[in-house]
Each structure stands twice: as C-alpha cells, then as structure tokens.
Design a protein around this motif. Structure first.
Motif, mmCIF file in Angstrom:
data_model
loop_
_atom_site.group_PDB
_atom_site.id
_atom_site.type_symbol
_atom_site.label_atom_id
_atom_site.label_comp_id
_atom_site.label_asym_id
_atom_site.label_seq_id
_atom_site.Cartn_x
_atom_site.Cartn_y
_atom_site.Cartn_z
ATOM 1 N N THR A 109 -0.545 -13.587 -0.588
ATOM 2 C CA THR A 109 -0.875 -12.242 -1.521
ATOM 3 C C THR A 109 0.620 -12.011 -2.001
ATOM 4 O O THR A 109 1.488 -11.600 -1.255
ATOM 5 C CB THR A 109 -1.336 -11.216 -0.730
ATOM 6 O OG1 THR A 109 -2.446 -11.947 -0.152
ATOM 7 C CG2 THR A 109 -1.539 -10.085 -1.437
ATOM 8 N N VAL A 110 0.768 -11.865 -3.483
ATOM 9 C CA VAL A 110 1.749 -11.185 -3.950
ATOM 10 C C VAL A 110 1.719 -9.726 -4.448
ATOM 11 O O VAL A 110 0.732 -9.461 -4.769
ATOM 12 C CB VAL A 110 2.140 -12.298 -5.292
ATOM 13 C CG1 VAL A 110 3.533 -11.966 -5.753
ATOM 14 C CG2 VAL A 110 2.113 -13.510 -4.747
ATOM 15 N N ASP A 111 2.910 -9.166 -4.365
ATOM 16 C CA ASP A 111 3.051 -7.653 -4.768
ATOM 17 C C ASP A 111 4.130 -7.823 -5.680
ATOM 18 O O ASP A 111 5.325 -7.773 -5.199
ATOM 19 C CB ASP A 111 3.132 -6.910 -3.469
ATOM 20 C CG ASP A 111 2.361 -5.751 -3.706
ATOM 21 O OD1 ASP A 111 2.006 -5.553 -4.708
ATOM 22 O OD2 ASP A 111 2.398 -5.083 -2.444
ATOM 23 N N GLU A 112 3.938 -7.502 -6.987
ATOM 24 C CA GLU A 112 4.962 -7.602 -7.816
ATOM 25 C C GLU A 112 5.143 -6.271 -8.192
ATOM 26 O O GLU A 112 4.240 -5.356 -8.072
ATOM 27 C CB GLU A 112 4.824 -8.344 -9.223
ATOM 28 C CG GLU A 112 4.871 -9.912 -8.650
ATOM 29 C CD GLU A 112 5.108 -10.906 -9.926
ATOM 30 O OE1 GLU A 112 6.077 -10.939 -10.678
ATOM 31 O OE2 GLU A 112 3.993 -11.458 -10.380
ATOM 32 N N VAL A 113 6.634 -5.951 -8.519
ATOM 33 C CA VAL A 113 6.646 -4.411 -8.849
ATOM 34 C C VAL A 113 5.713 -3.606 -9.485
ATOM 35 O O VAL A 113 5.212 -2.770 -9.327
ATOM 36 C CB VAL A 113 8.147 -4.396 -9.338
ATOM 37 C CG1 VAL A 113 8.582 -2.917 -9.716
ATOM 38 C CG2 VAL A 113 9.249 -4.925 -8.546
ATOM 39 N N ASP A 114 5.634 -4.092 -10.702
ATOM 40 C CA ASP A 114 4.677 -3.494 -11.484
ATOM 41 C C ASP A 114 3.463 -4.491 -11.962
ATOM 42 O O ASP A 114 3.245 -4.521 -13.114
ATOM 43 C CB ASP A 114 5.217 -2.989 -12.943
ATOM 44 C CG ASP A 114 6.158 -3.827 -13.680
ATOM 45 O OD1 ASP A 114 7.187 -3.302 -13.874
ATOM 46 O OD2 ASP A 114 5.993 -5.099 -13.337
ATOM 47 N N GLY A 115 2.826 -4.915 -10.910
ATOM 48 C CA GLY A 115 1.531 -5.464 -10.924
ATOM 49 C C GLY A 115 0.572 -5.136 -9.881
ATOM 50 O O GLY A 115 1.362 -4.466 -8.823
ATOM 51 N N GLU A 116 -0.472 -5.735 -9.875
ATOM 52 C CA GLU A 116 -1.285 -5.391 -8.700
ATOM 53 C C GLU A 116 -1.114 -6.456 -7.561
ATOM 54 O O GLU A 116 -0.435 -7.459 -7.898
ATOM 55 C CB GLU A 116 -2.846 -5.183 -9.149
ATOM 56 C CG GLU A 116 -3.175 -4.618 -10.358
ATOM 57 C CD GLU A 116 -4.664 -4.766 -10.802
ATOM 58 O OE1 GLU A 116 -5.278 -5.374 -9.800
ATOM 59 O OE2 GLU A 116 -5.101 -4.547 -11.880
ATOM 60 N N ARG A 117 -1.577 -6.094 -6.473
ATOM 61 C CA ARG A 117 -1.515 -6.971 -5.531
ATOM 62 C C ARG A 117 -2.641 -8.382 -6.149
ATOM 63 O O ARG A 117 -3.572 -7.894 -6.247
ATOM 64 C CB ARG A 117 -2.049 -6.304 -4.357
ATOM 65 C CG ARG A 117 -1.168 -6.128 -3.113
ATOM 66 C CD ARG A 117 -1.661 -5.324 -2.210
ATOM 67 N NE ARG A 117 -0.836 -4.972 -1.244
ATOM 68 C CZ ARG A 117 -0.762 -5.561 -0.008
ATOM 69 N NH1 ARG A 117 -1.690 -6.285 0.412
ATOM 70 N NH2 ARG A 117 0.229 -5.343 0.830
ATOM 71 N N ARG A 118 -2.105 -9.517 -5.789
ATOM 72 C CA ARG A 118 -2.883 -10.482 -6.288
ATOM 73 C C ARG A 118 -2.879 -11.667 -5.208
ATOM 74 O O ARG A 118 -1.699 -11.969 -4.562
ATOM 75 C CB ARG A 118 -2.690 -10.826 -7.645
ATOM 76 C CG ARG A 118 -1.385 -11.457 -7.870
ATOM 77 C CD ARG A 118 -0.992 -11.848 -9.279
ATOM 78 N NE ARG A 118 0.299 -12.251 -9.502
ATOM 79 C CZ ARG A 118 0.926 -13.338 -9.507
ATOM 80 N NH1 ARG A 118 0.075 -14.196 -9.496
ATOM 81 N NH2 ARG A 118 2.087 -13.405 -9.705
ATOM 82 N N PRO A 119 -3.829 -12.421 -5.014
ATOM 83 C CA PRO A 119 -3.756 -13.453 -4.215
ATOM 84 C C PRO A 119 -3.278 -14.707 -5.165
ATOM 85 O O PRO A 119 -3.279 -14.702 -6.292
ATOM 86 C CB PRO A 119 -5.202 -13.960 -3.879
ATOM 87 C CG PRO A 119 -6.066 -13.301 -5.130
ATOM 88 C CD PRO A 119 -5.377 -12.076 -5.460
ATOM 89 N N ALA A 120 -2.491 -15.510 -4.627
ATOM 90 C CA ALA A 120 -1.803 -16.839 -5.221
ATOM 91 C C ALA A 120 -1.904 -17.808 -4.511
ATOM 92 O O ALA A 120 -1.890 -17.813 -2.976
ATOM 93 C CB ALA A 120 -0.631 -16.506 -5.815
ATOM 94 N N GLY A 121 -1.641 -19.079 -4.853
ATOM 95 C CA GLY A 121 -1.461 -20.310 -4.272
ATOM 96 C C GLY A 121 -0.846 -21.351 -4.729
ATOM 97 O O GLY A 121 -0.627 -21.133 -6.245
#
Ligand code: HEM
Lengths: 551, 325
Positions: A265-277
């Motif tokens: 799960t990635v949390d970028e500064v100005d993005g939402e939390r999103r799953p990634a693989g």
C-alpha cells in the motif's frame, strides 16, 4: 574515407617576432589530443583500464567481497586500496582516461559539426573539367530537356542537385557524416546523463517486513544504507510511505524461483493511499523514485513472556543465506524485558536474545541446519537462547542480525539452551520464562532509487544507435553530368542529338557504387539504354562487390 | 525432445567435421585451381587498400594438364561436398535448437550451453549467407568449419546442461530482446573473427612471409577480400551489439534498479564494445594500418570469449546464470 586525420594545419604565419613557444606547444598538444589516433589509443586504454574493475572485488558491487579480500591479502589490499582499485570506475586513472577521451571527442567533433553544417547548406561543387578522370564515367544520349531533365531525374532519386548552365552536380549520402556526428555527440550526452545521475540522484536499501507496524516512509534515517549524490540533501527526498501487505512467490520443484510479487500500500504526499504490486522485472514507479524488488525472506514472529508475565513480540527478519532452500539466520533480541513492574527498574543482566536458524522446509531428521525447499512445507526454527547484558545500551554499534560476540566472550551473556520449535510451539526456559514461535511473516529487500539522468541516457543511447547506423551504412557520393554540344560528325546512333557525359565519385568506401552509377546512367539515358562506356570500369567481380555494397 | 536435441547436436558436429575434411581435401588438391580462385577479387576504387595488387598464384602443379584437370575437378568436388555438409550441419544444428526450445518451452538461450549452441548456429548460417553472396571466398570454409567443430563440441562436452526453466529475473520479454541480440551479435562477431585471422595470415603471406602460420594461408582468398569481409561483418554486428547492450541496460534498470552497475558481465561487455569501436575507428583512420585494426577485431573477439567463458566461470555476479555450478 574522410581523411579527418589529415586536416590541413592552419597556415603558419612566418614568425617575425619571437614565437610564443607556450602557445605553439599548447596548440600542438591540442591537435595531438584531438587526432583520431589519440582517440584510438585512449579507447584502447579505457578498455584495458576497465579490466581491474572486473577482476578485483568492487565496493560498489559487492562490499563484502572487498572485506574478504582484505582478510585474504592483508599486505596487498591496502596498497590496491590506495590506488583506488576497489572503486576502479571512479578512480583517478579511470576518470583521467575517459575525461581525456571525451575532451578529444569534443575537440574533434566541434570543427566537424561546423564543417558539416556548412556542407549541408552549400551546394554540390562544380563538375571537374575532365569527367573521364573520375572513377566512374559514361557517355549517354541526352534526355529530352537537357540539364533540367537530368536534374529532375536526380532530384526524384533524392540527390541534392545544382544546375550550372549545362552542368549538373549532385551529391548524396550526407547521412553518413550526419550519423557519425550524431553518434559521437550522443556519446557526450550519455556521459552527461551519467553525471546527472550521480550528482542529483540518490538511492537507499531497505528491508521491509510485512505489516502495518513496519511500514516505512522515505526518509534517510529509515534506510539501512543510503547514498545521496553530492547535489542532493536529505530534505530533497520525496515523502512517500510504503507498507508491505503480502508477498507471493512460486517455486519450481527444484527450488528455483519462478515468480515473485510484492503487494504494497503506497501513500504518496499528495495522492490517496493506493494498493500497488510490483515484481522483479517491473519496479514500482513513484513520483520521484522507483522501488525495486531485490530479494525476500521470512521474519519469524517470536513472543517472549518474561518472569513478570509480560510479553513482547519480535518479528525481526532473518537473513537468507543464499542457498536454494532459503535457510535463514537471525536474532530476536529482547533488551527491555524483565522490568520489575513494582519498581520499574530493569535488570540489564536479564536481557534475553535468541539467535536462530529458520528452515522453511526442515529435513525429516536431524541435523536441522539446512532447509530443503524455499516455501514453508515443514517450517522449523532452531533457537539458541541467551541471557545477560546484550551490550545494546552501550551505544556501540553492532549488527542487529547477530549477537554481540564480545559480550559472550566477556561472559556477560550466557547461553541457556537450544531447541527446535515448530510453528505454535512454546519453549519454557530454565528461569520459567517462555518463548513461543507464533508464525512467520514475509519480508522483502527493496532498493529505492532516483536517477534524473535516466531519460537522457535512454534518449541519447537511442540517438547513438541511429547515428551509428547512419554512419556505418551511409555512403557519400557525387555525380556530375555535362550536356555536350551535338556532334554532327559522329556516326553513332545518337548522332544529331546531343550527348551527356557523366562522371561519378564515391567519397567513402563504397564498392557498390559502380552498379549504382550504371543504373543511374541507364535511367537518365532513358529507355534503359546505358551508354556503352558505362561499363568500362566493371568486371566480373563487381557483381559481388555491388552486393557487398547492398549489405 | 530433449534427447532428440542432443542427438541432433552430435549429428551437426559430425556434419561440420565432414565439411572440414572436405574443405581440407579441396585445400590440399587446390594447386591447379589456385590461380583462378586465389586471384583477388578486385577491390573497387576508394577501398583504400594497399594490397589490391596482384595474383599470388599458388604453385603450379608439376603434372601435365590432364592430371591437373582431374585434380582440379576433385578439388572442386571436395569444395562442393564441404558446402553441402555445412548446409546439412546448419540444418541439424537448427533442428537441435528448435527441439531444445520446444522441450524447454522457451527460447533456447537460458544458459551457457544454449548460448554457445545458438551463437555458433548464427555463425554457421551467416557463413552460408556470405558464401551465397561471395562464392569465391569458399576456401575460408576450412577455418570456419574448424571453429564450428571446436566450439560446438566444446559446448556438447564441457558446457552441457540439462533443461531447466528460467529464474524469474530472466522471465521477461527483455530476455528475448536482450539475449537474442547478444547471441546474434556474438555469432556474427565469431564469424567475423575467422576472416580476421585469415586476413592476418594471408596478408603476411602476400608480403612474402613463408614461415609457419603464413604458409597455411597459401590458398586462402586474397587478403583484401578477407579484410573487406571482416569489416562488413563487424560493421553489421557492432550496431546489433550496441543495441543489445543498451537493451541490457534498460532491463537491468527494471530488474536491478540501475542501468549500469559494473557487474563483471557488464564490465566485459563494455570492454568488448570499446575494443570493437576501436576497430571500426582504427579502420576509418587513414594512418592506421589494416593489420593493426584487424588485431583489434581479434582482441575484441577474445574479450567476447572472456565474457562468455571467463566471467561465467571465474566471477560471481548478478549474471550468474551459466548453469555450471
Ligand atoms: C568516445 C570515444 C569514441 C568512440 C566510442 C568512437 C567510436 C567510433 C566508431 C564506432 C566509429 C565507426 C563508425 C564509422 O565508421 O562511421 C567511429 C568513426 C569515427 N570517429 Fe570515433 N569514436 C570515439 C571518439 C572519436 C574521437 C575523439 C574522434 C576525433 C578525433 C573521432 C573521430 C571519428 C571519425 C572522423 C570517424 C569516421 C571515420 C569515417 O568513417 O570516415 N572519434 N568512431
């Protein structure tokens, strides 16, 4: 062949006044440096200088091997180290060679660029007086329309044409020099790309254990190792956080890995939390950094319950020993246990640590030292328990993956037993405290990198390749046509009409030119009747040679 | 399928061996025809080769014309058999590759054995193309078939590895792009090294040297033609190799996080690239003799061999897929 090597020396003025020796020396050295011969010598030196970097272990590739080398050759290693042999590719001598080479390159291509731009903008030269002196020569009946028609035919074949009265000059194959210059210029750009990457890039390695508590955020402190380019500060690292949710690996029966995927799960500064693989060949591309999957392993979850009944859980990663079965070694240290709840004081001699060997697939019978398969078919944890002062408070940095052996030797830490645990089993130590092997969670080793030179590298290597092909396969050549006044005395079948004399000059090594010239002459002579003389320079071997040209 | 592939390899070696022997027969009987065959293909204007000149005729057969005729016919037959055997060898060789690929269910370039097998096939096929276009270079086939026998037999005897699937780092379309171009370029470089060595021997011979290695060149095609072939092959292979190295860097970026890390394989590719660039550069430099340039081409090929055998065997790096451990 363009004899760039033999560029005419600038006209030397007669030295009336005292010649400036220094200036002359400088000018001479520059001419030497930018000659193709020097470039050749430097290229060869560069190749030779790259050899030590492959023979000797390199810090940038494998620091442990360098350490081993120091142990194996205690006398030689420091000497080699002083001359930079363990960082060969950033050593003074290696850098000196390629910097000289690139200086030579820039000094070489700048004047050629200028000349070539000039050549591109100027017209093909006037036809020489005697066309029959040229390597290719033919006389053919003049097409209707004379010089203009010849010019039109040449233009249709994409020659650069200029008509001067009765004469037509045409040239083709500027691509060769264009390609050559593109190739050499993009070599410089490749170097710039590398420099950008090393000045403005950064990278870090991180071992990330699955689970919310272990999520990591991109700050320098969180990396086990990190390297920032000289123009990067810690504050420049983009802020993002990554949590490892799951890791999937498939293996063949032989134990060879077949497939890996990390789900995060990635949390970028100005993005939402999103799953990634992401997996081995497809990194996670984030804004301002890429995350690469380099390896994986198991972190045993171990719960220790101390003499006051308080429990703590560790899921510290065990490092794989690079064998096919993923046998892993590690340490679960509990420095903050056995704190008396009544007084709140901790007895430093009651710290506990377990060093151990984790076998995802333990063999059916002892010895339990080597795992047979990388997935957990018969997981077993072979633990050695230690009690005493672990030496972690002293502030002496030690490996977090190994027990500090100094404390053991000093008798401050004592071994209190060993046991093989299966998942879910509990082991009661001699002092009544217990340790449980609850489970394992996966971990991954990541490399996080930012390379601002990458795009430039990609683009310039593509240009390099295109330029190289232009340079190698392009062929510069000139043809000239001169419309001759009609010769009434001639008894040839073309008598009465005028003739055209044609000459051709290959300007670079071009064995197929004779054929090309013949075809051209045939086409211009109309109705496919080549002038008889078109074949004068040809013999049987030309056929083969012509095919060579087509390659 | 895997066993079939192994048998086809053995048969291909046999065919190359026959080609080599027939070439040798042609070579030995070649006196009578030497005049015709060895007359150098005339170089065209602008080739800039000094040694265009001259028939260096082979020693004339002392026997009468009819005997010479018969010998010539035999030599010719030897040559034809040699070419036929080479074609057959290349077909068997191809069959071995295809069956191995089918058995492994992937491209047959996963380890050193398969790499050498494919690279040598490219060399053999490339040779047939050269022969098609320039039949007058046929005698070079003696050297070529010798190289084929040696390399394919080495692959079979020393490098043989049973079929295994790829490790995941290799499991990517980049595998196909990078490795196919590397193998292809290596095969052409291998092929190019043959006329390079032949050129050095032959040009020595044409300059009047009559000591050991030069005498072997007595009936080789003319030095200028060999030199030209060397250049054409290298000029063809070099951009392919450049592309392959770039593709490798792109792949390395995706797989390992850096386009270039001076891993031993990468280092030796760099060395090869620089040396081959040096060869092309030297050949374009008017003041450098063709012999010197050609030595660079040979040095380049030695570094390719080093990268293939030396690095896989002696060094430990990320590219450790040799399958020999
Ligand atoms: C970074 C080092 C260099 C590399 C890798 C390199 C590589 C090459 C290659 C592969 C070629 C062959 C392409 C062709 O034949 O057209 C070539 C040609 C050439 N190079 Fe370089 N080169 C380098 C530096 C230089 C320098 C420093 C000079 C000038 C002194 C130079 C001048 C030339 C010229 C004039 C040609 C074209 C020759 C011709 O085909 O007529 N190069 N180079």
């Amino acid at each position: 062949m363009t004899a760039v090597d033999e560029r005419p020396a600038p006209p030397v003025e007669a030295p009336r006044h005292r010649p400036n020796r220094l200036l002359a020396l400088l000018r001479n050295s520059w001419r030497q440096l930018t000659s193709m011969r020097t470039a050749l010598v430097l290229l060869f030196l560069l190749a030779v200088a790259a050899i030590p970097g492959s023979v000797l272990p390199q810090r940038g590739v494998n620091p442990e091997d360098v350490r081993d080398y120091f142990v194996a050759y205690p006398d030689l290693a420091p000497v080699l180290d002083r001359i930079g042999a363990f960082e060969a590719f950033s050593s003074v001598w290696f850098s000196a060679i390629y910097l000289l080479l690139f200086t030579s390159l820039i000094g070489c291509i700048t004047p050629r660029l200028r000349d070539h731009v000039r050549a591109l903008r100027s017209k093909p030269p006037a036809a020489p007086r005697r066309l029959d002196r040229l390597p290719q020569h033919a006389v053919l009946p003049a097409p209707e329309g004379g010089a203009a028609a010849v010019a039109a035919a040449l233009r249709r074949r994409r020659w650069r044409v200029v008509v001067r009265g009765d004469e037509v000059s045409a040239e083709k194959g500027y691509l060769k020099e264009t390609g050559n210059l593109l190739f050499h210029s993009s070599l410089v750009l490749v170097l710039v790309g590398v420099a950008l990457g090393s000045w403005y890039g950064w990278s870090g390695n991180k071992l990330l254990v699955a689970g919310e508590d272990n999520a990591f955020c991109n700050t320098r402190q969180q990396y086990a190792e990190s390297k920032l380019g000289p123009r990067v500060s810690s504050a420049d690292l983009p802020g993002f956080c990554i949590r490892l949710d799951d890791f999937e690996a498939r293996f063949l029966e032989s134990g060879q890995p077949e497939f890996y995927e990390a789900r995060v799960t990635v949390d970028e500064v100005d993005g939402e939390r999103r799953p990634a693989g992401f997996s081995v060949n497809s990194p996670l591309r984030l804004d301002g950094a890429n995350v690469y999957l380099l390896g994986h392993g198991y972190a045993p979850v171990i719960r220790y319950t101390d003499r006051f009944g308080k429990s703590q859980t560790s899921n510290f990663p065990f490092l794989t020993t690079r064998d096919i079965g993923l046998t892993s070694e590690g340490l679960a240290a509990f420095p903050d246990v056995n704190v008396d709840p009544a007084t709140g004081t901790r007895d430093p001699n009651l710290q506990v640590a377990f060093s151990g060997l984790y076998l995802p697939t333990a063999p059916a019978a002892a010895p339990f030292t080597r795992s047979e398969y990388p997935t957990e078919r018969n997981p077993a944890l072979n633990l050695v328990a230690y009690r005493g002062n672990l030496g972690m408070d002293a502030g002496i940095p030690g490996s977090v993956y190994e027990l500090d052996q100094r404390q053991v030797r000093a008798g401050k830490v004592k071994e209190v037993g060993t046991k093989l645990l299966r998942k879910g089993e509990t082991w009661k130590l001699d002092d009544g405290t217990t340790v449980e092997f609850l489970d394992t969670v996966p971990y991954v080793t990541l490399s996080v990198r930012y390379d601002p030179g990458a795009t430039l590298l990609l683009v310039s290597s593509a240009v390099l390749l295109v330029g190289l092909m232009g340079s190698l396969f392009g062929r510069r050549r000139r043809v000239f046509f001169r419309v001759l006044p009609a010769d009434p005395t001639s008894g040839s079948p073309t008598s009465g009409s005028s003739l055209v004399e044609a000459g051709g000059l290959p300007r670079t090594d071009h064995p197929g030119f004779a054929d090309e010239f013949a075809q051209l002459v045939a086409a211009i002579g109309g109705d496919g009747r080549p002038g008889e003389e078109a074949g004068v320079d040809r013999d049987g071997d030309d056929r083969a040679a012509a095919r060579e040209g087509a390659e | 399928m895997s066993a079939l592939s192994d048998q086809l390899v053995s048969l291909a070696i046999l065919a190359y061996l026959i080609a080599m022997i027939s070439h040798a027969v042609e070579y030995a009987l070649g006196n009578a025809r030497a005049r015709v065959t060895a007359a150098p293909a005339r170089e065209l204007v602008g080739a800039g080769v000094g040694a265009v000149g001259g028939g260096t005729p082979g020693v004339r057969a002392a026997t009468g014309p009819s005997a010479a005729d018969r010998t010539a016919r035999r030599a010719r037959l030897g040559g034809l058999i040699a070419v036929a055997a080479t074609v057959l060898g290349a077909l068997l060789h191809l069959g071995a590759l295809v069956t191995r690929g089918l058995a492994a269910d992937r491209m047959p370039w996963g380890n050193m054995y398969e790499f050498v097998l494919t690279g040598t096939w490219i060399g053999a096929a490339g040779w047939l193309v050269v022969l098609w276009q320039r039949p007058q270079l046929r005698r070079l086939g003696l050297f070529l078939s010798l190289v084929m026998v040696l390399l394919v037999a080495t692959a079979e005897l020393v490098l043989y590895t049973p079929i295994v699937p790829l490790v995941p780092a290799l499991n990517s379309y980049w595998f196909v792009i990078h490795v196919s171009t590397i193998v292809f370029a290596s095969g052409i470089f291998l092929l190019g090294a043959v006329p390079a060595v032949a050129f050095l021997m032959r040009s020595g011979y044409e300059r009047g040297r009559r000591s050991f290695p030069y005498t072997l060149a007595k009936r080789l095609p003319a030095a200028a033609a060999l030199e030209r072939l060397t250049f054409v092959l290298h000029a063809f292979a070099f951009p392919v190799f450049t592309f392959a190295v770039i593709a490798g860097a792109i792949w390395a970026e995706a797989a390992w996080g850096r386009p270039w890390g001076w891993d031993p394989k990468e280092t030796w590719s760099f060395i090869s690239w620089v040396i081959y660039a040096g060869y092309l550069h030297a050949r374009a430099t008017p003041s450098v003799r063709r012999n010197v340039a050609t030595w660079l081409a040979i040095a380049g090929f030695l570094t390719m061999l080093m990268n293939l055998f030396g690095v896989n065997i002696f060094f430990e790096g990320l590219h450790s897929y040799g399958g020999l451990d």
